[in-house]
Structures are given as C-alpha cells and as structure tokens.
Design a protein around this motif. Sequence first.
Motif, PDB file in Angstrom:
ATOM      1  N   ASP A   1       0.819  -1.203   0.000  1.00 34.03           N
ATOM      2  CA  ASP A   1       0.000   0.000   0.000  1.00 34.03           C
ATOM      3  C   ASP A   1       0.861   1.264   0.000  1.00 34.03           C
ATOM      4  O   ASP A   1       0.512   2.264  -0.644  1.00 34.03           O
ATOM      5  CB  ASP A   1      -0.928  -0.002   1.221  1.00 34.03           C
ATOM      6  N   VAL A   2       1.989   1.209   0.716  1.00 31.69           N
ATOM      7  CA  VAL A   2       2.885   2.366   0.737  1.00 31.69           C
ATOM      8  C   VAL A   2       3.494   2.603  -0.636  1.00 31.69           C
ATOM      9  O   VAL A   2       3.551   3.736  -1.127  1.00 31.69           O
ATOM     10  CB  VAL A   2       3.992   2.154   1.794  1.00 31.69           C
ATOM     11  N   ILE A   3       3.934   1.536  -1.291  1.00 28.86           N
ATOM     12  CA  ILE A   3       4.568   1.675  -2.602  1.00 28.86           C
ATOM     13  C   ILE A   3       3.561   2.128  -3.656  1.00 28.86           C
ATOM     14  O   ILE A   3       3.858   2.974  -4.496  1.00 28.86           O
ATOM     15  CB  ILE A   3       5.230   0.349  -3.014  1.00 28.86           C
ATOM     16  N   SER A   4       2.357   1.605  -3.606  1.00 34.65           N
ATOM     17  CA  SER A   4       1.346   1.972  -4.603  1.00 34.65           C
ATOM     18  C   SER A   4       0.902   3.422  -4.462  1.00 34.65           C
ATOM     19  O   SER A   4       0.487   4.043  -5.445  1.00 34.65           O
ATOM     20  CB  SER A   4       0.134   1.044  -4.491  1.00 34.65           C
ATOM     21  N   SER A   5       0.984   3.970  -3.251  1.00 40.98           N
ATOM     22  CA  SER A   5       0.580   5.367  -3.053  1.00 40.98           C
ATOM     23  C   SER A   5       1.697   6.359  -3.342  1.00 40.98           C
ATOM     24  O   SER A   5       1.453   7.569  -3.339  1.00 40.98           O
ATOM     25  CB  SER A   5       0.096   5.564  -1.611  1.00 40.98           C
ATOM     26  N   SER A   6       2.925   5.866  -3.579  1.00 42.29           N
ATOM     27  CA  SER A   6       4.052   6.760  -3.847  1.00 42.29           C
ATOM     28  C   SER A   6       4.000   7.269  -5.284  1.00 42.29           C
ATOM     29  O   SER A   6       3.613   6.530  -6.205  1.00 42.29           O
ATOM     30  CB  SER A   6       5.376   6.040  -3.596  1.00 42.29           C
ATOM     31  N   LYS A   7       4.418   8.498  -5.467  1.00 35.68           N
ATOM     32  CA  LYS A   7       4.431   9.078  -6.803  1.00 35.68           C
ATOM     33  C   LYS A   7       5.527   8.448  -7.646  1.00 35.68           C
ATOM     34  O   LYS A   7       5.339   8.173  -8.842  1.00 35.68           O
ATOM     35  CB  LYS A   7       4.626  10.593  -6.690  1.00 35.68           C
ATOM     36  N   LYS A   8       6.693   8.228  -7.037  1.00 33.37           N
ATOM     37  CA  LYS A   8       7.791   7.569  -7.726  1.00 33.37           C
ATOM     38  C   LYS A   8       8.123   6.296  -6.978  1.00 33.37           C
ATOM     39  O   LYS A   8       8.629   6.336  -5.854  1.00 33.37           O
ATOM     40  CB  LYS A   8       9.013   8.498  -7.770  1.00 33.37           C
ATOM     41  N   GLN A   9       7.807   5.196  -7.565  1.00 27.07           N
ATOM     42  CA  GLN A   9       7.975   3.906  -6.896  1.00 27.07           C
ATOM     43  C   GLN A   9       9.399   3.403  -7.085  1.00 27.07           C
ATOM     44  O   GLN A   9       9.898   3.303  -8.211  1.00 27.07           O
ATOM     45  CB  GLN A   9       6.976   2.892  -7.442  1.00 27.07           C
ATOM     46  N   MET A  10      10.045   3.107  -5.964  1.00 28.41           N
ATOM     47  CA  MET A  10      11.423   2.603  -5.962  1.00 28.41           C
ATOM     48  C   MET A  10      11.435   1.262  -5.243  1.00 28.41           C
ATOM     49  O   MET A  10      11.098   1.194  -4.049  1.00 28.41           O
ATOM     50  CB  MET A  10      12.354   3.589  -5.263  1.00 28.41           C
ATOM     51  N   PHE A  11      11.798   0.225  -5.939  1.00 26.20           N
ATOM     52  CA  PHE A  11      11.891  -1.102  -5.313  1.00 26.20           C
ATOM     53  C   PHE A  11      12.880  -1.925  -6.111  1.00 26.20           C
ATOM     54  O   PHE A  11      12.751  -2.071  -7.320  1.00 26.20           O
ATOM     55  CB  PHE A  11      10.527  -1.799  -5.280  1.00 26.20           C
ATOM     56  N   ASP A  12      13.878  -2.439  -5.397  1.00 24.39           N
ATOM     57  CA  ASP A  12      14.918  -3.250  -6.024  1.00 24.39           C
ATOM     58  C   ASP A  12      15.283  -4.371  -5.063  1.00 24.39           C
ATOM     59  O   ASP A  12      15.446  -4.139  -3.849  1.00 24.39           O
ATOM     60  CB  ASP A  12      16.146  -2.402  -6.353  1.00 24.39           C
ATOM     61  N   VAL A  13      15.413  -5.582  -5.585  1.00 19.65           N
ATOM     62  CA  VAL A  13      15.750  -6.731  -4.745  1.00 19.65           C
ATOM     63  C   VAL A  13      17.137  -6.567  -4.137  1.00 19.65           C
ATOM     64  O   VAL A  13      17.409  -7.062  -3.034  1.00 19.65           O
ATOM     65  CB  VAL A  13      15.657  -8.034  -5.570  1.00 19.65           C
TER      66      VAL A  13
END
Length: 415
Positions: free
Chosen positions: A120-132
């Motif tokens: 939910d936090v990532i989906s609400s962010s304007k710029k999504q940052m996620f890396d393994v």
Amino acid sequence: MGGGKKKVHPKTRTAAFKASEPSEIVEAPHSFVIHRGLSCPYIADLTVDFRRIMEPFTASNLREKKINRIKDFVSLSSFFHVSHMAIFNKASTQLSFKVLRLPRGPSLTFKVHQFTLARDVISSSKKQMFDVDYFKHPPLVIMNNFSGEGKHLKLMASTFQNMFPSINLAQVNIDTIRRCLLFSYNSETKLVDMRHYAVQVVPVGLKRAVQKIVSGNVPNLNKCEEVVDFVMKDGYASEADADDDEQSHVVLPQTVKGKGNFENHKSSVKLHEIGPRLTMQLMKIEEGLLTGEVLYHDHIVKTEEEKEALRKLIEKKRKLKELRKKQQNENRERNLKLKKEQNREVRRKETEENASDADDDAQYYKDEVGEEPDEELFKLDNTASRKRPKLPAGMKHKNKKAKLNQKPLKKTKEK
C-alpha cells in the motif's frame, strides 16, 4: 537400483555451516519473525513485510504452525545464531507486537495503533522505488528523540539498535547502505513511529539533459541535428529538480553504485519510502522471556512495597518449580530402580520354576526307565530359553499327561 541419500543430523549440518560461515555473519544478530493469535491475512502480510525489513539476517521462509510454541523457537535459536524474536499477536480487541531478546529476555510488549502494508505504501508513492538488491544488506537504523527521562526509553532504543548489525564508520562501504529504518519517539503521545526507506544517490550540478544521458536514458533526438541542440534546448537547460533540498547534497567519500556517483563528487541523497509503517506504544517490559519481574508498565504503577512483595512471590514460585522438578527426577529414578528390581525378581522366579521342572522331569525319567538320567540330559540353561529334553521313544512329558505309547503289535501270518 542405487541406495537413498544418507541423512545427516541437523546438529551436524548446523555445525558444518558454522565452520564455513565468516565471523561477521556468525556474530551478526539474527531474528525470527512470527505471528500468533487469531488468523488474519493482513497480519500474515505484515509479518512477511517485517521479515523483509530484517533481511538478510532473518528466516525469510520460516514455516510456522499453530502447534508450535515459543519454547520450540527458543530451543532452535542457538543453532541458527538467533538473538531476537519478533511476534505479532492478534487478539479480538487489539494487535500487539512483542520483541524478545533470546534466550533469557528482556521482553518488550507494544500496542500497535496503526499499520500500513508495504504494497500500500509503494502503490501510493508518486515515484515507486523497489529493487531486490536493496535487501542484500541490513538497513541503517536511525533513532530519533529517545533521549528523554526514563530507563525504559534507553532500553527500548538499545533493543531496536541491537536487532541489527552495528556499522563501523571507519570500514563501512557506503555502497552497502541501500536502506534506512527510522524509529521516532513522540514524548507527548508516547508513540513510536517506524518508517522504512530506500536510499537513492543521484549526481547534482548537471543539466537535466546531461543528467538523463548520464543516467542511461536514451533521449529522443528526432528534432535535433546534433547532441548539442538537445543539451542546449530550452526547457532542458535547468539545473537539478527545483524541489531538491541543498541540505541533501553531500560529497561522496567513495564511489557509489549508480551512474555519475563518483568519489569526491557532489551527489544528492534521496529517500523513497518502501514500507511497512508501524505506529505503536510501549506497554510493558518484562525481565525474563515473557515472564519474570515487570520492569515497566504504562498503565500500572506500583509502590516499592508492592514490587518487593511481587519479587518474593516470583522467587517463591521459582523455588517451588525447582522443588517439583527435583521431586520428579527422584520419582523417575525410583521408578526405574523399582522396575529393574521387579524384572530381576521375575527372572529369578522363572529360573526357580525351570529348575523345579527339571527336577520333576528327572524323577519321572527315573520312575519310568528305572535308572538315573545323565547329568547333561536335564541340565538347566539360565542364559537362554530352555528347551524340553527329548525323552526315549514311547514317552512324553509329564505336563502333557505323559504315558506309555502302547500300540498293539501287528500279528504276523503263520505260514
């Protein structure tokens, strides 16, 4: 057909892992994250998100069952270097969060007021940052406003810090700091806010067009005859983002992963929240592992006399438990000794019965045959089960109603 694989005892396999692992991994704090109480899919997802925070020194794929108890995880903690356990306990009225220092405590109990899952936090962010790759190294722990009065604040802050490996500033590789974990304490509301961020480092002092080229993005040059036209074109000649804070600008002491982040060059450090979020309140601190003396309680305040009476009661229960354990050990030893004596008595009686049967067989042989039997014929064997001696033809054992086999002889025809 080939034989199956040889099974290796878990303790032997764990000892081999310990010998092969480097010291920094063995000495790093490891953790178990589980959930108890009522079943809820959101609590299960929150448990998985918190395991992601604790990576890489946690059991990410830990399989837990309802039949498992806390003591089951405690018994396994020494084999896997586990030093902390985090428990989400769902009750009918509230959600609690417990942090245990294994194997002897202390135990901190929090009341969770609000939580937000990572997705939910990532989906609400304007710029999504996620890396393994962010989760290959532990996060940087930041403690805010834990310097107030009260020993419970110092204990709470040290507990949060000790859940993660310490960082040596003289030897740390800046490229390994890809995440940060913030614990912020509000002295007025007594709430602790936990936030989880991903750290991004981008170069500054470059024009926007140059920054796009350096970052590896292929620009659209259809309307440009040369690259210079793209760089000097209106709208691309501005500096870095206008909302970029100059306080985030740092001179890198080392080269950091990412294009344009070189040593002794100025870059900007940006944080992107990746969740989960937790807002909790410390309720109780216990000396032992979910048991023992209560060192702090948010609602109940006791006098010194009440604390002393409670200590005496706990000590009395501890001595009573030790006494019961001692009595159980004594009863167990006495029962084993009694069982051995009973087995010995049963064997003695069997030996006497076998001896009496041998005497009866010898007397019967003497009465029927008219002579003393050989010594080896009715000799008693105490080491193994005795077999009945074989009597001469026409005789049977006495206990089977032995009698002479008097069969009529066949008459031969006279010639």
